[in-house]
Design a protein around this motif. Structure first.
Motif, PDB file in Angstrom:
ATOM      1  N   PHE A   1       0.832  -1.202   0.000  1.00 26.91           N
ATOM      2  CA  PHE A   1       0.000   0.000   0.000  1.00 26.91           C
ATOM      3  C   PHE A   1       0.869   1.255   0.000  1.00 26.91           C
ATOM      4  O   PHE A   1       0.639   2.187  -0.780  1.00 26.91           O
ATOM      5  N   GLU A   2       1.888   1.274   0.855  1.00 24.93           N
ATOM      6  CA  GLU A   2       2.755   2.438   0.936  1.00 24.93           C
ATOM      7  C   GLU A   2       3.496   2.656  -0.391  1.00 24.93           C
ATOM      8  O   GLU A   2       3.676   3.802  -0.821  1.00 24.93           O
ATOM      9  N   ARG A   3       3.903   1.580  -1.024  1.00 18.23           N
ATOM     10  CA  ARG A   3       4.604   1.707  -2.307  1.00 18.23           C
ATOM     11  C   ARG A   3       3.669   2.256  -3.379  1.00 18.23           C
ATOM     12  O   ARG A   3       4.065   3.089  -4.205  1.00 18.23           O
ATOM     13  N   LEU A   4       2.429   1.799  -3.392  1.00 14.35           N
ATOM     14  CA  LEU A   4       1.464   2.296  -4.370  1.00 14.35           C
ATOM     15  C   LEU A   4       1.155   3.769  -4.143  1.00 14.35           C
ATOM     16  O   LEU A   4       1.011   4.543  -5.102  1.00 14.35           O
ATOM     17  N   VAL A   5       1.063   4.172  -2.882  1.00 12.19           N
ATOM     18  CA  VAL A   5       0.835   5.586  -2.587  1.00 12.19           C
ATOM     19  C   VAL A   5       2.023   6.416  -3.073  1.00 12.19           C
ATOM     20  O   VAL A   5       1.857   7.525  -3.603  1.00 12.19           O
ATOM     21  N   GLY A   6       3.229   5.873  -2.915  1.00 12.49           N
ATOM     22  CA  GLY A   6       4.399   6.575  -3.412  1.00 12.49           C
ATOM     23  C   GLY A   6       4.340   6.803  -4.908  1.00 12.49           C
ATOM     24  O   GLY A   6       4.705   7.881  -5.408  1.00 12.49           O
ATOM     25  N   LEU A   7       3.858   5.810  -5.650  1.00 14.35           N
ATOM     26  CA  LEU A   7       3.694   5.958  -7.091  1.00 14.35           C
ATOM     27  C   LEU A   7       2.577   6.952  -7.406  1.00 14.35           C
ATOM     28  O   LEU A   7       2.692   7.748  -8.348  1.00 14.35           O
ATOM     29  N   ALA A   8       1.513   6.924  -6.607  1.00 14.56           N
ATOM     30  CA  ALA A   8       0.402   7.863  -6.817  1.00 14.56           C
ATOM     31  C   ALA A   8       0.871   9.304  -6.665  1.00 14.56           C
ATOM     32  O   ALA A   8       0.346  10.210  -7.318  1.00 14.56           O
TER      33      ALA A   8
END
Length: 213
Positions: free
Chosen positions: A38-45
């Protein structure tokens, strides 16, 4: 590898696949997501474009059972009201639709836009303040594509009372509620929207370009 002419056919084909397979998911497996995903996806977002480089999006991970239940209760209330607005065959179809993944999705989060952010120094939004909200939606779409690339699906729960969600999640009153999302591995693989398969609506051909004269 890319050059001045673009990213090449492989990347373009992969992007098309992401766009086609980016479905709104309602049926999830209960398998937990990998730690840190989740944290990695937020970073991409956060690589999404934003007005004035304001990055006004605020992602709120919802893990508390009490907070999740408060959001679910809001959904059930709003969904029951929405059902009364349907009639005839459409009413029966609406009642059969699975419109949320609260039971199975291992991850739930909300997205807000902070209109008071000082980042960006107000550039580009003085005459169109709604661009703050648009920027947050761009971040959602970026996360959605990034999740799809990981084999993960999202479901956007829009049948909610924004004020209730703000109170349930105890976020600043000035934040604008953008959406509540369920995220997890889909139970099925399909490139056809659920609402189209269920007969609610069908995707139409791209709209024609209207030239200003």
């Amino acid at each position: 590898m890319h050059d001045d002419a673009g990213f090449g056919e492989e990347v373009r084909s992969g992007l098309l696949d992401l766009l086609v397979w980016r479905r709104d998911v309602r049926l999830f497996k209960r398998d937990p997501l990998p730690d840190g995903l989740f944290e990695r996806l937020v970073g991409l977002a956060c690589l999404a474009p934003s007005v004035g480089l304001s990055q006004p999006w605020r992602f709120v991970l919802v893990e508390s059972p009490l907070r999740r239940q408060a959001v679910r209760t809001s959904f059930e209330t709003c969904n029951a009201e929405a059902l009364t607005c349907q009639s005839g065959e459409r009413s029966g179809l609406y009642a059969r639709l699975k419109l949320a993944g609260f039971d199975d999705a291992p991850c739930q989060f909300a997205v807000f836009a902070d209109p008071t952010t000082e980042q960006g120094h107000g550039l580009g939004r003085m005459t169109m303040p709604a661009t703050i909200d648009y920027s947050a939606v761009m971040a959602v779409h970026t996360l959605w594509l990034a999740a799809r690339a990981e084999g993960v699906g999202l479901g956007w729960v829009s049948i909610l009372d924004p004020a209730t969600v703000v109170q349930a999640l105890d976020v600043p009153q000035g934040w604008t509620f953008i959406g509540y999302f369920c995220m997890g591995y889909p139970q099925e693989r399909t490139d056809t929207p659920l609402l189209e398969r269920e007969g609610w609506e069908r995707r139409r051909a791209a709209a024609s370009v209207i030239l200003s004269r």
